[in-house]
Design a protein around this motif. Structure first.
Motif, PDB file in Angstrom:
ATOM      1  N   UNK A  93     -11.729  66.576  28.419  1.00  0.00           N
ATOM      2  CA  UNK A  93     -13.118  66.756  28.849  1.00  0.00           C
ATOM      3  C   UNK A  93     -13.260  66.577  30.360  1.00  0.00           C
ATOM      4  N   UNK A  94     -12.545  65.627  30.935  1.00  0.00           N
ATOM      5  CA  UNK A  94     -12.668  65.355  32.368  1.00  0.00           C
ATOM      6  C   UNK A  94     -12.118  66.485  33.227  1.00  0.00           C
ATOM      7  N   UNK A  95     -11.199  67.268  32.691  1.00  0.00           N
ATOM      8  CA  UNK A  95     -10.509  68.267  33.512  1.00  0.00           C
ATOM      9  C   UNK A  95     -10.778  69.707  33.115  1.00  0.00           C
ATOM     10  N   UNK A  96     -11.440  69.918  31.988  1.00  0.00           N
ATOM     11  CA  UNK A  96     -11.610  71.280  31.479  1.00  0.00           C
ATOM     12  C   UNK A  96     -12.367  72.183  32.453  1.00  0.00           C
ATOM     13  N   UNK A  97     -13.362  71.636  33.134  1.00  0.00           N
ATOM     14  CA  UNK A  97     -14.180  72.460  34.041  1.00  0.00           C
ATOM     15  C   UNK A  97     -13.368  73.012  35.206  1.00  0.00           C
ATOM     16  N   UNK A  98     -12.236  72.407  35.509  1.00  0.00           N
ATOM     17  CA  UNK A  98     -11.407  72.865  36.635  1.00  0.00           C
ATOM     18  C   UNK A  98     -10.478  74.009  36.254  1.00  0.00           C
ATOM     19  N   UNK A  99     -10.349  74.289  34.954  1.00  0.00           N
ATOM     20  CA  UNK A  99      -9.365  75.283  34.510  1.00  0.00           C
ATOM     21  C   UNK A  99      -9.947  76.698  34.559  1.00  0.00           C
ATOM     22  N   UNK A 100      -9.186  77.654  35.065  1.00  0.00           N
ATOM     23  CA  UNK A 100      -9.621  79.051  34.977  1.00  0.00           C
ATOM     24  C   UNK A 100      -9.390  79.574  33.557  1.00  0.00           C
ATOM     25  N   UNK A 101     -10.135  80.571  33.177  1.00  0.00           N
ATOM     26  CA  UNK A 101      -9.927  81.189  31.865  1.00  0.00           C
ATOM     27  C   UNK A 101      -8.508  81.737  31.762  1.00  0.00           C
ATOM     28  N   UNK A 102      -7.906  81.541  30.602  1.00  0.00           N
ATOM     29  CA  UNK A 102      -6.540  81.990  30.392  1.00  0.00           C
ATOM     30  C   UNK A 102      -5.496  80.937  30.687  1.00  0.00           C
ATOM     31  N   UNK A 103      -5.915  79.770  31.207  1.00  0.00           N
ATOM     32  CA  UNK A 103      -4.955  78.701  31.504  1.00  0.00           C
ATOM     33  C   UNK A 103      -4.367  78.131  30.219  1.00  0.00           C
ATOM     34  N   UNK A 104      -3.168  77.578  30.329  1.00  0.00           N
ATOM     35  CA  UNK A 104      -2.509  76.921  29.197  1.00  0.00           C
ATOM     36  C   UNK A 104      -2.984  75.478  29.095  1.00  0.00           C
ATOM     37  N   UNK A 105      -3.279  75.037  27.892  1.00  0.00           N
ATOM     38  CA  UNK A 105      -3.626  73.636  27.639  1.00  0.00           C
ATOM     39  C   UNK A 105      -2.677  73.095  26.588  1.00  0.00           C
ATOM     40  N   UNK A 106      -1.909  72.090  26.964  1.00  0.00           N
ATOM     41  CA  UNK A 106      -1.024  71.405  26.015  1.00  0.00           C
ATOM     42  C   UNK A 106      -1.726  70.113  25.610  1.00  0.00           C
ATOM     43  N   UNK A 107      -2.063  70.002  24.331  1.00  0.00           N
ATOM     44  CA  UNK A 107      -2.919  68.922  23.847  1.00  0.00           C
ATOM     45  C   UNK A 107      -2.146  68.006  22.908  1.00  0.00           C
ATOM     46  N   UNK A 108      -2.289  66.708  23.143  1.00  0.00           N
ATOM     47  CA  UNK A 108      -1.704  65.724  22.237  1.00  0.00           C
ATOM     48  C   UNK A 108      -2.639  65.528  21.058  1.00  0.00           C
ATOM     49  N   UNK A 109      -2.376  66.237  19.973  1.00  0.00           N
ATOM     50  CA  UNK A 109      -3.296  66.254  18.831  1.00  0.00           C
ATOM     51  C   UNK A 109      -3.429  64.894  18.159  1.00  0.00           C
ATOM     52  N   UNK A 110      -2.438  64.032  18.279  1.00  0.00           N
ATOM     53  CA  UNK A 110      -2.495  62.722  17.623  1.00  0.00           C
ATOM     54  C   UNK A 110      -3.664  61.877  18.120  1.00  0.00           C
ATOM     55  N   UNK A 111      -4.121  62.120  19.340  1.00  0.00           N
ATOM     56  CA  UNK A 111      -5.184  61.300  19.915  1.00  0.00           C
ATOM     57  C   UNK A 111      -6.577  61.855  19.635  1.00  0.00           C
ATOM     58  N   UNK A 112      -6.659  63.023  18.998  1.00  0.00           N
ATOM     59  CA  UNK A 112      -7.968  63.623  18.735  1.00  0.00           C
ATOM     60  C   UNK A 112      -8.540  63.108  17.412  1.00  0.00           C
ATOM     61  N   UNK A 113      -8.715  61.784  17.375  1.00  0.00           N
ATOM     62  CA  UNK A 113      -9.301  61.126  16.213  1.00  0.00           C
ATOM     63  C   UNK A 113     -10.819  61.066  16.373  1.00  0.00           C
ATOM     64  N   UNK A 114     -11.527  60.795  15.281  1.00  0.00           N
ATOM     65  CA  UNK A 114     -12.983  60.702  15.349  1.00  0.00           C
ATOM     66  C   UNK A 114     -13.420  59.644  16.355  1.00  0.00           C
ATOM     67  N   UNK A 115     -12.715  58.538  16.374  1.00  0.00           N
ATOM     68  CA  UNK A 115     -13.083  57.442  17.283  1.00  0.00           C
ATOM     69  C   UNK A 115     -12.926  57.869  18.739  1.00  0.00           C
ATOM     70  N   UNK A 116     -11.784  58.491  19.070  1.00  0.00           N
ATOM     71  CA  UNK A 116     -11.550  58.914  20.448  1.00  0.00           C
ATOM     72  C   UNK A 116     -12.485  60.056  20.860  1.00  0.00           C
ATOM     73  N   UNK A 117     -12.800  60.937  19.928  1.00  0.00           N
ATOM     74  CA  UNK A 117     -13.735  62.027  20.227  1.00  0.00           C
ATOM     75  C   UNK A 117     -15.121  61.465  20.521  1.00  0.00           C
ATOM     76  N   UNK A 118     -15.538  60.480  19.730  1.00  0.00           N
ATOM     77  CA  UNK A 118     -16.866  59.891  19.915  1.00  0.00           C
ATOM     78  C   UNK A 118     -16.982  59.169  21.263  1.00  0.00           C
ATOM     79  N   UNK A 119     -15.890  58.583  21.743  1.00  0.00           N
ATOM     80  CA  UNK A 119     -15.921  57.854  23.012  1.00  0.00           C
ATOM     81  C   UNK A 119     -16.355  58.736  24.184  1.00  0.00           C
ATOM     82  N   UNK A 120     -16.055  60.030  24.102  1.00  0.00           N
ATOM     83  CA  UNK A 120     -16.367  60.928  25.219  1.00  0.00           C
ATOM     84  C   UNK A 120     -17.469  61.922  24.865  1.00  0.00           C
TER      85      UNK A 120
END
Length: 615
Positions: free
Chosen positions: A92-119
């Protein structure tokens, strides 16, 4: 399976995660690997001021951006081509800086309900269409790292901490980076705990092998080495380069270097680096406060050393009285101000150029000093040498204005030939200089430099009075005589104004530009990149950059008056522009931002094109 290898000329990668995820280490190791391959590099570390912000929150996000290319580059890049997001906050903190078509490598293990709610995510962006414009690579970094280390004798917590090495291994594979130096680094870093060496090496190799075998990454990339001047290079940060410049100044002058410093972000690394170089006659003292630090440094100069003190803006405010004392005593002193965002405590880990007015005028009375500013990380080495040269030759305090962007950024540095560095040796006073042959006149000046003699305390026959009260010309006696005070004030000012500095050079490839962009300090890279972009569009524009801010180059007025418009981009509210307008009566156009971040080349390009339309 055989994977396609695609050639690229440049890439910008940003590693982002929680401040405990090791993003600075990961970025630094990727940068070192890239430097070994011979690419040109520019980096931008960005981290919170808090020692440990709440885990998984936006204030706790730490990032490291590296721009590498097969040609000469000037900035860390405006926008990442690849974002490695270790958790939802990093995304969330960095998405606005990315141009369309950029690659995003995401650590899916951290995308829990608790961590999503924090932001503030109501649903996972991995499950809706909010990332449809990007190429998303979901990777279970944490669980895959823990699985790869199952056979190792480390705790689950230590295994999870190694996920940054998994990410580094994956990106190293993805961009064909050499990795032997990283493995050696891990062996040194965890030498006292062999189990951690084995675990981190295994995590790195697991990330590399994952890239090699997964179908999600079907393409591997290569960026050829840049064509650079032959010689030995190393990757260096601005603070490290500045430190080595001070060491070189000590060697070339034959004087001990004494650093009096109080820890303050982002200048503390200079103290850490100089403390490693005792074998070169460097003495470092961590004082109890900023005032004690500069007082010790000035005392060292009085005793015949090259006195140096390092700080950031709040510390310069505290040191100002002693800097004024150094002006009155006319002794060499180098004050390094690694600027950060203010006022007051401000944003300690963010960059700004707002200390120029304080450097030029921030002392009581008429107390002029020399002021210079490096333009890039590697230039900090040469700026430190120049600051020492002026201080020693003209017996004056010199303020060296670095900033957080330059200090923590890095780039390749061509190691100079030591014999090509300036000879900074000084001659101390050794005998009386009065007409009678027995009197020592501490303020009898060199007619060329207006510098007074430098007498080491204890030299027989050269006893003299020092202190902050006004001095009588030549004798140095305490004086309240109005005419003498006027003379001494004007003489101290003339000593600074008559320091010969190189003429400012103008980059105007076509020779017909009507607009000049004038910068100072760390704006050099963004201004240079923006001017390149403008010229690629077929427009003419000129660029000039100030290193010496006091005194200014003798030809600056002539240069400014030879253009129809002058644009001055600064990370402040127009401090240099105010000086230029007042001194040269040039109606300079200010372009100012104070966001705690460097300019992007794109925003400067847009501004310059608007100016060119109205010429």
């Amino acid at each position: 399976m055989t994977k396609q290898i695609r050639q690229l000329d440049r890439v910008v990668i940003r590693f982002a995660g929680d401040s405990g995820d090791g993003m600075q280490l990961t970025g630094d190791r990727f940068t070192s690997e890239t430097a070994q391959l011979g690419n040109d590099i520019s980096t931008l570390p960005n981290f919170p001021a808090e020692i440990r912000a709440p885990a998984g929150t936006l204030p706790g996000v730490s990032s490291f951006q590296v721009h590498f290319a097969d040609y000469d580059i000037l900035t860390p890049g405006d926008a990442p081509n690849v974002l490695v997001a270790m958790n939802p906050a990093a995304l969330k903190a960095n998405l606005a800086d990315l141009p369309r078509g950029a690659d995003i490598i995401v650590n899916t293990d951290e995308f829990t309900k608790r961590n999503l709610a924090k932001v503030g995510y109501q649903t996972s962006p991995l499950d809706d269409d909010s990332l449809a414009g990007y190429v998303v690579h979901p990777v279970a970094l944490t669980s895959m790292t823990v699985g790869a280390l199952a056979a190792h004798q480390v705790s689950k917590k230590d295994a999870e901490r190694s996920k940054n090495m998994f990410a580094l291994g994956l990106l190293s594979w993805m961009y064909s980076r050499p990795y032997e130096s990283t493995l050696r680094f891990l062996e040194r870093k965890f030498a006292a705990r062999p189990e951690l060496v084995a675990a981190n090496v295994a995590a790195f190799k697991a990330g590399w092998n994952f890239g090699e075998t997964t179908e999600d990454f079907a393409v591997r990339y290569e960026v050829k080495p840049a064509k650079m001047k032959p010689g030995t290079y190393r990757n260096i940060t601005g603070n490290a380069a500045l430190s080595l410049g001070l060491v070189a100044a000590g060697v070339r002058s034959g004087l001990p270097v004494f650093l009096g410093a109080y820890p303050i972000t982002p200048a503390s690394d200079i103290l850490h680096e100089l403390s490693k170089h005792k074998r070169f006659g460097v003495i470092t003292v961590q004082a109890e406060d900023e005032i004690a630090a500069v007082g010790a440094a000035l005392g060292a100069s009085y005793g015949g050393s090259l006195g140096v003190t390092t700080t950031s803006g709040p510390g310069v405010a505290l040191k100002s009285e002693t800097i004024s004392l150094a002006v009155a005593l006319e002794l060499p002193l180098v004050i390094v101000d690694v600027q950060r965002a203010g006022p007051s405590t401000g944003m300690p880990t963010k960059t700004e150029q707002a200390d120029l007015n304080m450097a030029l005028y921030g002392r009581h009375g008429e107390a002029p000093v020399a002021v210079i500013a490096p333009r890039s990380p590697s230039d900090c080495f040469f700026a430190a040498l120049e600051a020492a040269r002026i201080a020693l030759t003209y017996r004056t305090p010199v303020i060296l204005l670095s900033d957080n962007y330059v200090a923590n950024g890095s780039e390749p540095w061509l190691l100079p030939d030591v014999e090509s560095l300036p000879d900074l040796r000084v001659e101390f006073a050794t005998k009386p200089n009065g007409d009678d042959g027995t009197t020592f006149l501490p303020y009898l000046r060199d007619p060329e430099t207006l510098a007074r003699p430098w007498a080491i305390p204890g030299t027989a026959g050269l006893e003299h009075r020092i202190g902050g009260l006004e001095k009588a010309d030549k004798t140095g006696d305490i004086s309240y005589d109005p005419a003498n005070h006027d003379f001494m004030v004007r003489t101290r000012a003339a000593r600074i104004e008559t320091i010969p500095v190189p003429d400012i050079e103008v980059e105007d490839p076509d020779g017909d530009a009507r607009v000049l962009v004038l910068g100072w300090g760390s704006t050099y890279g963004p201004i240079g990149a923006a001017c390149r972009g403008v010229r690629q569009r077929g427009l003419s524009i000129a660029q000039a950059h100030l290193r010496h801010l006091a005194p200014m180059p003798a030809n600056l007025g002539e240069v400014l008056r030879s253009y129809d418009k002058v644009v001055i981009p600064e990370m402040n509210l127009g401090q240099l522009a105010h000086v230029i307008r007042a001194r040269y009566l040039v109606d300079a156009i200010s372009y100012n931002q104070v966001r705690g971040l460097p300019f992007t080349a794109a925003e400067l390009e847009t501004t310059l094109e608007e100016v060119l339309k109205n010429v």
